[in-house]
Design a protein around this motif. Structure first.
Motif, PDB file in Angstrom:
ATOM      1  N   ARG A   2      32.161  34.014  52.569  1.00 29.68           N
ATOM      2  CA  ARG A   2      33.695  34.631  52.440  1.00 29.68           C
ATOM      3  C   ARG A   2      33.600  35.260  53.897  1.00 29.68           C
ATOM      4  O   ARG A   2      32.782  35.523  54.468  1.00 29.68           O
ATOM      5  N   ARG A  24      28.836  38.452  61.849  1.00 25.45           N
ATOM      6  CA  ARG A  24      28.274  39.573  61.527  1.00 25.45           C
ATOM      7  C   ARG A  24      27.337  40.164  62.780  1.00 25.45           C
ATOM      8  O   ARG A  24      27.371  41.287  63.122  1.00 25.45           O
ATOM      9  N   ILE A  62      29.022  37.999  56.162  1.00 29.67           N
ATOM     10  CA  ILE A  62      30.413  38.190  55.941  1.00 29.67           C
ATOM     11  C   ILE A  62      30.835  38.360  57.654  1.00 29.67           C
ATOM     12  O   ILE A  62      30.468  39.368  58.228  1.00 29.67           O
ATOM     13  N   THR A  72      36.718  47.102  51.284  1.00 35.17           N
ATOM     14  CA  THR A  72      36.205  45.928  51.939  1.00 35.17           C
ATOM     15  C   THR A  72      35.103  46.143  52.903  1.00 35.17           C
ATOM     16  O   THR A  72      34.161  45.538  53.090  1.00 35.17           O
ATOM     17  N   ARG A  80      35.963  38.531  55.901  1.00 34.34           N
ATOM     18  CA  ARG A  80      36.939  39.784  55.839  1.00 34.34           C
ATOM     19  C   ARG A  80      38.252  39.351  56.659  1.00 34.34           C
ATOM     20  O   ARG A  80      37.981  39.014  57.989  1.00 34.34           O
ATOM     21  N   ARG A 118      29.289  30.473  48.386  1.00 39.31           N
ATOM     22  CA  ARG A 118      29.751  31.977  48.159  1.00 39.31           C
ATOM     23  C   ARG A 118      29.881  32.522  49.702  1.00 39.31           C
ATOM     24  O   ARG A 118      29.813  33.918  49.882  1.00 39.31           O
ATOM     25  N   GLN A 126      46.154  41.139  48.324  1.00 40.88           N
ATOM     26  CA  GLN A 126      45.703  42.166  48.553  1.00 40.88           C
ATOM     27  C   GLN A 126      44.239  42.347  48.227  1.00 40.88           C
ATOM     28  O   GLN A 126      43.513  43.238  48.416  1.00 40.88           O
ATOM     29  N   HIS A 127      43.933  41.591  46.976  1.00 38.28           N
ATOM     30  CA  HIS A 127      42.524  41.576  46.598  1.00 38.28           C
ATOM     31  C   HIS A 127      41.689  40.391  46.689  1.00 38.28           C
ATOM     32  O   HIS A 127      42.291  39.450  46.752  1.00 38.28           O
ATOM     33  N   ARG A 128      40.356  40.764  46.672  1.00 41.03           N
ATOM     34  CA  ARG A 128      39.529  39.565  46.810  1.00 41.03           C
ATOM     35  C   ARG A 128      39.497  38.428  46.023  1.00 41.03           C
ATOM     36  O   ARG A 128      39.517  38.808  44.821  1.00 41.03           O
ATOM     37  N   HIS A 129      39.557  37.242  46.134  1.00 41.30           N
ATOM     38  CA  HIS A 129      38.989  35.964  45.504  1.00 41.30           C
ATOM     39  C   HIS A 129      39.972  35.608  44.525  1.00 41.30           C
ATOM     40  O   HIS A 129      39.488  35.525  43.260  1.00 41.30           O
ATOM     41  N   TYR A 130      41.323  36.085  44.543  1.00 37.17           N
ATOM     42  CA  TYR A 130      42.354  35.359  43.564  1.00 37.17           C
ATOM     43  C   TYR A 130      42.582  33.943  43.993  1.00 37.17           C
ATOM     44  O   TYR A 130      42.803  33.130  43.365  1.00 37.17           O
ATOM     45  N   ARG A 188      39.402  43.420  38.956  1.00 37.74           N
ATOM     46  CA  ARG A 188      37.688  43.439  38.431  1.00 37.74           C
ATOM     47  C   ARG A 188      37.044  44.186  39.650  1.00 37.74           C
ATOM     48  O   ARG A 188      37.204  43.964  40.605  1.00 37.74           O
ATOM     49  N   LEU A 201      32.284  32.729  44.260  1.00 37.69           N
ATOM     50  CA  LEU A 201      31.401  33.859  43.788  1.00 37.69           C
ATOM     51  C   LEU A 201      31.895  34.179  42.533  1.00 37.69           C
ATOM     52  O   LEU A 201      30.861  34.715  41.563  1.00 37.69           O
ATOM     53  N   ASP A 202      32.949  33.974  41.831  1.00 35.33           N
ATOM     54  CA  ASP A 202      33.604  34.311  40.701  1.00 35.33           C
ATOM     55  C   ASP A 202      34.464  33.259  39.904  1.00 35.33           C
ATOM     56  O   ASP A 202      35.411  33.562  39.349  1.00 35.33           O
ATOM     57  N   ASP A 212      43.405  44.155  54.974  1.00 34.84           N
ATOM     58  CA  ASP A 212      41.666  44.119  55.069  1.00 34.84           C
ATOM     59  C   ASP A 212      41.186  43.665  53.713  1.00 34.84           C
ATOM     60  O   ASP A 212      40.873  44.382  52.789  1.00 34.84           O
ATOM     61  N   VAL A 213      40.754  42.415  53.733  1.00 37.86           N
ATOM     62  CA  VAL A 213      40.429  41.811  52.349  1.00 37.86           C
ATOM     63  C   VAL A 213      39.350  40.651  52.472  1.00 37.86           C
ATOM     64  O   VAL A 213      39.386  39.802  53.289  1.00 37.86           O
ATOM     65  N   LEU A 214      38.330  40.606  51.760  1.00 38.98           N
ATOM     66  CA  LEU A 214      37.398  39.692  51.685  1.00 38.98           C
ATOM     67  C   LEU A 214      38.067  38.162  50.795  1.00 38.98           C
ATOM     68  O   LEU A 214      38.794  38.515  49.732  1.00 38.98           O
ATOM     69  N   TYR A 264      36.254  47.252  40.872  1.00 39.85           N
ATOM     70  CA  TYR A 264      36.449  48.174  41.812  1.00 39.85           C
ATOM     71  C   TYR A 264      35.772  49.500  41.324  1.00 39.85           C
ATOM     72  O   TYR A 264      35.035  50.190  41.933  1.00 39.85           O
TER      73      TYR A 264
END
Lengths: 472, 472
Positions: free
Chosen positions: A190, A147, A107, B273, A192, A188, A452-456, B454, A363-364, A176-178, B456
């Motif tokens: 991603r 990384r 990441i 994160t 940050r 997969r 604000q949330h990951r992977h939407y 999902r 990932l999802d 700050d969100v993946l 968290y």
């Protein structure tokens, strides 16, 4: 910013952040004028000349094909590798296939430092060349770090300003969100996405300039100037305060972004959950040499049909003062993409038509995508009912309903000349959505809350969220 | 509920949902009294007698070990399998190990139907026996359905009330979110947690009763009555309106749940994160027969140390009227767990101490867990500095600071006698958190906002969120 009270508790003054974001977006000339920004970018060109030349795989230097798997990797095990992926899905015109895919499990950090200058938030942007970019420099975030860069495990080179992000002062973090990247090309992957507020002690080096959001929005209307990494970080910014105004549509706000929206946030979240539950996506990493219908020559790995993309190799001769050169593989898409958002006002509130999209590298299973996202050539051989929905509508767009129409490129460190026409198009009142449940109308406020949330939202949708904000 | 306006737009009256939830939580006697609920549960016992007997693997009927991999699976390929997992992590006292793990890639539905009766929301709860449950019936959600149940692909048996959830009317959905289950025992298992409002045409069958949230909160204080699936669905409910009151701490509210909180929501999201970015977790599915240090006898697969858990086989003879019997494997944990939340007031607002926890079966590396979550016996052989933090504090708890202290069991369809002591304990003013960044204080409002999304909060933390609400 939050300040400590006598009890040690924070007093949250973040209520002013939406105002400060709105102020920055409304500021067209910051510490530099638009003309000065373009002149600076132009002036950095000679310092970042990159001569990029296609080479045979045999000349890739430290990169090579694993004798067992046929995977293409660096001798050090670092950077990334090109491997195979077998895919089975219950979705789309083709349900089962194999393909090469980029595997890069680390990441990285994509970060923009923001600083208040003369009372207005400015973003520290970087002039950055990458071998796959169509033409010259682009505007990048403050930091694009792997990384290895931020853990310094391999003693990677020092990345300027990285210390603002890893570790960041938690109270200075604005976003700050993946977030995922191209699920058709990356397995997969991603990064940050970070926005961090810094103090006046942080100054812009030669390759860096402070720009307001208003300036970035203007630059976003130019072909191939704001790079993908900058666009995705910008999309993760919190909402700007609504400043009213007679000519633009009111964007209603509420706690969860759902005021004035066609669907409640509970409905939207339920839709995403249902799509993730009901769609089946089974992927299996496989040796690159076992991938059917892809063939390897001296200098490319390509599909037998000529469609989709090739894996190629390049030699890069870079720099005028610091001599630097390297070789690397790149993924070269075949054809220019169309990435479009259909928008429509409901009771005066702008909504964007969002597609629940399955890509093998997610990932999802499902992420939310623009209304249209395709390279039309890849579908040319398929019957009319297997063509991507709404693509004809986008092709037939009339200028007076087209809000945004810009060619932008994807990450030039992995993709060679990966260009798409990004479009925002307002549909007529008579337009109605296919009843298959794959598309929903969402407001910009709702998209902002989801970010604000990951992977939407996928990376293409994130570019168009940044573009939507650039219109307002 | 939303109602259609003349323009076809929804008028969102969901603003009243927090009020309706608060009203239900405040209602101690609903259509049944507490005593009547207990009497009904008791009366259903004879209808659900299950005789559960440990058997050798050889008597497992349609279940067997794959000759190649040694994996334990059903002949039909359905239900679940027990496979091996190799784990490498940078976290905790043991960094590398192998273990058996349950693989069940399908997403099931856990759903509670709610209905307004006499103006108060009631939840439709089910009396359900499961072979691993410690003692008799427990209260389950309206529906616990596998993918086979709701897609009817395999012609699975009809699950009552499933039609309320799949497909649900999107406008009736109150909560709908994918949540993980035990990451130490399941490989990337998750279920769809749903709450759906239904109309008066939905009536309670013999094994079902309508209970208010207030009644469920009271039942949650009894050992082994409310089952895990019910607890996780309840935790995903939206926030109740704050009704004030002199004796309990004020829970401040704001758009993102962060008012009165020690950390802004941006800080909390950034923490999650960062934990996901910085922790390395590499897992690889492996044949069960290749898992080191686990040994198989006629009737159990166990670790050479005797710690952790065993995989065992049971025969189940069920029912008095409908004769039903089957065999299946179960995972039997060794020892009773301690799952505890330390809580503390900051400026009058209750905060819970949350741990960022890595478990090998998580889809996304880290989830938020209770302060303490362990089976102490598993750590007995390790030195003091490798003991789970704060566990001694929980063991030495004084009754007057202990808000919740109940034995609850995990999913009885997969786990045999998996019991934990769930504790909520208020710490003294002098308590301070270890400075390692693995723990953060969050408010109930913040946890409630995170539970809309999902992965968290882990399944143990979700039980304690339900328990926290039961205290208020």
């Amino acid at each position: 910013m939050p300040t400590a009270t006598s009890t040690g508790l924070l007093r949250h003054t973040d209520a002013s952040l939406p105002e400060r974001i709105a102020e920055s977006a409304a500021t067209i000339d910051g510490v530099l004028t638009h003309r000065e920004v373009l002149a600076w970018l132009e002036s950095r060109q000679p310092h970042h000349v990159q001569e990029v030349r296609r080479i045979p795989f045999a000349e890739l230097g430290s990169w090579g094909f694993d004798p067992g798997t046929g995977n293409l990797a660096h001798a050090s095990g670092r950077f990334f590798s090109v491997e195979g992926l077998r895919v089975r899905s219950d979705f789309g015109p083709v349900r089962e296939w194999s393909q090469p895919i980029i595997h890069q499990p680390e990441i990285g950090i994509l970060g923009i430092a923001v600083r208040e200058i003369d009372g207005v938030l400015h973003c520290l942007m970087q002039a950055k060349a990458e071998p796959g970019n169509p033409g010259g420099l682009q505007l990048a975030p403050t930091v694009q770090a792997t990384r290895s860069n931020y853990t310094r495990v391999h003693g990677g080179r020092v990345v300027p300003y990285l210390e603002q992000f890893a570790p960041a002062d938690p109270r200075q973090v604005i976003a700050d969100v993946l977030q995922s990247e191209q699920g058709a090309w990356f397995y997969r992957k991603r990064n940050r996405n970070m926005v961090v507020e810094v103090g006046p002690e942080v100054e812009a080096g030669d390759d860096f300039r402070w720009l307001t959001l208003g300036q970035l929005h203007r630059l976003l209307h130019l072909d191939n100037v704001v790079n993908m990494d900058a666009r995705t970080v910008l999309s993760c910014l919190p909402a700007a305060a609504d400043r009213g105004g007679a000519t633009r549509p009111a964007i209603a706000r509420s706690a969860d972004g759902s005021a004035g929206s066609l669907h409640t946030t509970a409905e939207v979240l339920s839709w995403v959950t249902r799509m993730r539950t009901e769609h089946e996506l089974v992927t299996e990493r496989a040796p690159l040499r076992e991938i059917e219908r892809w063939h390897q020559t001296d200098s490319a790995i390509a599909h037998e049909s000529g469609r989709f993309f090739s894996v190629v190799a390049v030699d890069v001769q870079a720099g005028c003062r610091e001599v630097d050169s390297w070789q690397q593989p790149l993924l070269e898409p075949h054809g220019v993409g169309i990435v479009a958002l259909l928008v429509k006002r409901f009771d005066g509130v702008m909504h964007a038509l969002i597609n629940a999209r399955v890509e093998p590298g997610y990932l999802d299973v499902v992420e939310l995508a623009p209304t249209v996202q395709c390279v039309p050539e890849n579908y040319r051989h398929l019957p009319p009912d297997s063509q991507p929905p709404y693509v004809d509508l986008v092709r037939a767009r009339r200028p007076e309903r087209t809000w945004f129409d810009v060619e932008l490129s994807e990450e030039g460190g992995r993709f060679y000349d990966a260009r798409s026409r990004y479009v925002i198009l307002e549909v007529d009142d008579g337009f109605s959505v296919r009843p298959d449940g794959q598309f929903h109308w969402l407001t910009l406020s709702q998209l902002t809350v989801l970010l604000q949330h990951r992977h939407y939202l996928n990376v293409q949708a994130r570019t168009l969220v940044a573009a939507l904000r650039a219109l307002i």
